[in-house]
Design an enzyme around this catalytic site. Structure first.
Site, PDB file in Angstrom:
ATOM      1  N   TYR A   8      -1.192   1.150   1.239  1.00 53.01           N
ATOM      2  CA  TYR A   8      -0.740   0.574   2.501  1.00 53.01           C
ATOM      3  C   TYR A   8       0.467  -0.332   2.247  1.00 53.01           C
ATOM      4  CZ  TYR A   8      -5.404   1.935   4.300  1.00 53.01           C
ATOM      5  OH  TYR A   8      -6.529   2.633   4.652  1.00 53.01           O
ATOM      6  N   HIS A  67      -9.640   6.569  -2.806  1.00 52.86           N
ATOM      7  CA  HIS A  67      -9.126   6.798  -1.453  1.00 52.86           C
ATOM      8  C   HIS A  67      -9.279   8.257  -1.014  1.00 52.86           C
ATOM      9  CE1 HIS A  67      -6.050   4.857   1.498  1.00 52.86           C
ATOM     10  NE2 HIS A  67      -6.914   5.617   2.133  1.00 52.86           N
TER      11      HIS A  67
END
Length: 224
Positions: A8, A67
């Site tokens: 991110y 992830h």
């Protein structure tokens, strides 16, 4: 609980979280962050975790997630690195994200001291694929299902059916959508917002419960 990831903002999100929590008691904050799929080889994963710790400015990560799966890296190698971090005290819990049931079971087989405690997947009133296999598995095995995109990027914040139900409780459509999720055993919702007022609204999805008959209405109107 604050959910972030190394991907991110190319790590900048973790830096902002680190700054935001600096004045709080660390034990009051539960930090979830995630390692990228391209960093799942043993040494790369260890280095990625250390970078996340540095950016977050903490000594340990509460829950560290893979992830996305990476089928070009042996899962046994990845889980060995995760367990090393666990044994070193750099992470307190091991989790995954976007894993199917068979892949979670395989990953669990490679762990000797720890276990997988969470799987983060897309789950909302409009996207209920998780109910087919993943949710029953998590409930049976005592694994937390973390529901991302629970408001479908705002689509559920403007819904006629949810508005009608929310009026009974003095709640908004978004609060009804989130409460529907967290009314289920082993489900945690992780909504995203950049606005203080919306964050407050999301928080107020807790502390009350939809009645069974209203859950039934939602289940019927938004069938899986």
């Amino acid at each position: 609980l604050i959910d972030t990831a190394e991907m991110y903002g190319a790590g900048h999100s973790e830096e902002i979280v680190g700054q935001a929590i600096s004045e709080f008691d660390r034990e009051d904050i539960f930090i979830v962050t995630k390692v990228k799929a391209e960093n799942l080889k043993y040494q790369k994963l260890l280095r990625a975790a250390n970078r996340s710790l540095d950016r977050l400015n903490v000594k340990y990560i509460d829950l560290y997630l893979i992830h996305w799966p990476n089928f070009s890296v042996p899962l046994s190698e990845t889980m060995r690195a995760m367990e090393y971090l666990y044994n070193e005290g750099k992470i307190r819990h091991i989790g995954v994200s976007n894993f199917g049931v068979s892949l979670i079971e395989e990953a669990r087989e490679y762990l000797s001291y720890a276990d997988i405690v969470a799987n983060q997947v897309k789950y909302s009133i409009l996207d209920r694929k998780a109910e087919k296999e993943m949710l029953p598995y998590c409930q049976r095995e005592g694994i937390i299902l973390m529901a991302y995109t629970p408001l479908e990027q705002g689509r559920l914040a403007k819904n006629r059916i949810l508005k009608m139900i929310g009026e009974k409780y003095g709640r908004t459509e978004a609060q009804v959508a989130l409460n529907w999720l967290i009314s289920k055993n082993n489900v945690v919702a992780v909504p995203k917002s950049e606005h203080r007022s919306r964050i407050k609204e999301n928080i107020e999805a807790m502390g009350w419960r939809l009645k069974p008959e209203d859950i039934e209405i939602i289940d019927e109107k938004f069938s899986a």
